[in-house]
Design a protein around this motif. Sequence first.
Motif, PDB file in Angstrom:
ATOM      1  N   ASP A   1       0.928  -1.181  -0.074  1.00  0.00           N
ATOM      2  CA  ASP A   1      -0.079  -0.009  -0.137  1.00  0.00           C
ATOM      3  C   ASP A   1       0.787   1.348   0.038  1.00  0.00           C
ATOM      4  O   ASP A   1       0.342   2.335   0.046  1.00  0.00           O
ATOM      5  N   ARG A   2       2.352   1.211   0.210  1.00  0.00           N
ATOM      6  CA  ARG A   2       2.995   2.219   0.077  1.00  0.00           C
ATOM      7  C   ARG A   2       4.323   1.693  -0.907  1.00  0.00           C
ATOM      8  O   ARG A   2       5.001   0.842  -0.815  1.00  0.00           O
TER       9      ARG A   2
ATOM     10  N   ASP B   1      -1.738   4.005  -0.453  1.00  0.00           N
ATOM     11  CA  ASP B   1      -3.162   3.698  -0.159  1.00  0.00           C
ATOM     12  C   ASP B   1      -4.075   4.357  -1.441  1.00  0.00           C
ATOM     13  O   ASP B   1      -5.004   5.137  -1.453  1.00  0.00           O
ATOM     14  N   ASP B   2      -3.525   4.191  -2.536  1.00  0.00           N
ATOM     15  CA  ASP B   2      -3.960   4.560  -3.790  1.00  0.00           C
ATOM     16  C   ASP B   2      -4.222   6.042  -4.251  1.00  0.00           C
ATOM     17  O   ASP B   2      -4.996   6.356  -4.632  1.00  0.00           O
TER      18      ASP B   2
ATOM     19  N   HIS C   1      -1.449   8.438   5.837  1.00  0.00           N
ATOM     20  CA  HIS C   1      -1.555   6.946   6.138  1.00  0.00           C
ATOM     21  C   HIS C   1      -1.080   6.761   7.532  1.00  0.00           C
ATOM     22  O   HIS C   1      -1.825   6.058   8.035  1.00  0.00           O
TER      23      HIS C   1
ATOM     24  N   GLU D   1      -4.173   7.862   9.813  1.00  0.00           N
ATOM     25  CA  GLU D   1      -5.217   6.850   9.757  1.00  0.00           C
ATOM     26  C   GLU D   1      -4.901   5.381  10.543  1.00  0.00           C
ATOM     27  O   GLU D   1      -5.744   5.030  11.144  1.00  0.00           O
TER      28      GLU D   1
END
Length: 315
Positions: free
Chosen positions: A116-117, A135-136, A309, A312
């Motif tokens: 995701d990174r 995260d897109d 990121h 969150e």
Amino acid sequence: MEDPVPEQMRTAGTALLGALDAAARAAAARPFDDAARRWLEYRPRPRPGVCLADLDRAGRKAAHRLLATALSPAAYAQAMAVVALEEVLDRAEGWRRGRHSGDYWVAVFGDPARDDRWAWRFEGHHLSVSMTVVDDQVSPAPVFLGANPATVRHAGHPVSRPLAVEEDLARALLDAIGPAGRAAAVVADEAPADIISATRPDAPGSITPLGVPADRLGPTGRAMLDQLVAVYLDRLPPELAVREAGRLAGGPLHFAWAGPTRPGQRHYYRVQGDDLLIEYDNTSDDGNHAHTVLRRPASDFGADVLAAHHAEAHG
């Protein structure tokens, strides 16, 4: 509407790594936290990654397809002109330095297929494009384009001038803001030797003197300053350019110029805003060697999306 750019980058990054043999993949693929991820080098120097000259046709094509996901069609054409100028420059230097259009390097940080990174960079002399995907969400900076020679002429006419619009629009802006605006905008009689942010991984958040603020310009001057900023944002794919324009909308902008205002002289300008730094210089080789960069001083190399990121993930 969903942004297609992150998935395009993920697909192209995965395809690139899949196109490389084991040795090339070992050179190109690095951990996300590798110190070389925060890197900008537009001079002819050794650099991390794998060299396009060492790849087969499939590998080189995959690298170019990855680069194309980060650039608009016009900016991709500029980038290819910059690459081709290596051969022109090598000829002008009598072939002494062995410059070549294959001396561009690509590096991927993290695994685009699984993580995701992850991030990537395409770089060589006068070209450096760094993209970070978390995260897109794509964080699109720094983006550097240079040109040496900035202009190639024949019979008094330019036959190659990759960064023409970046210079011409700034000169038109100087004309549009009139004597009072120019008096505030021109902050030095001589241009600096290079862009001030240079190759530092951390760009300065504010460079003084700031120059003329946008709210002191008339409607024509303000419109032209917005147009100049748009030229740099439009280096990005439309989805990213629109997002970046929205982020800057309504915020302060300053325009500063250094050096003579006559064409053909060594000159420099910059535009600064909230988390925005645009720099242009044409100060080497008697004003025929240009550098341009789009940076986000607080968010270069994905600092913005990484902060979101972590917030969150860790509350």
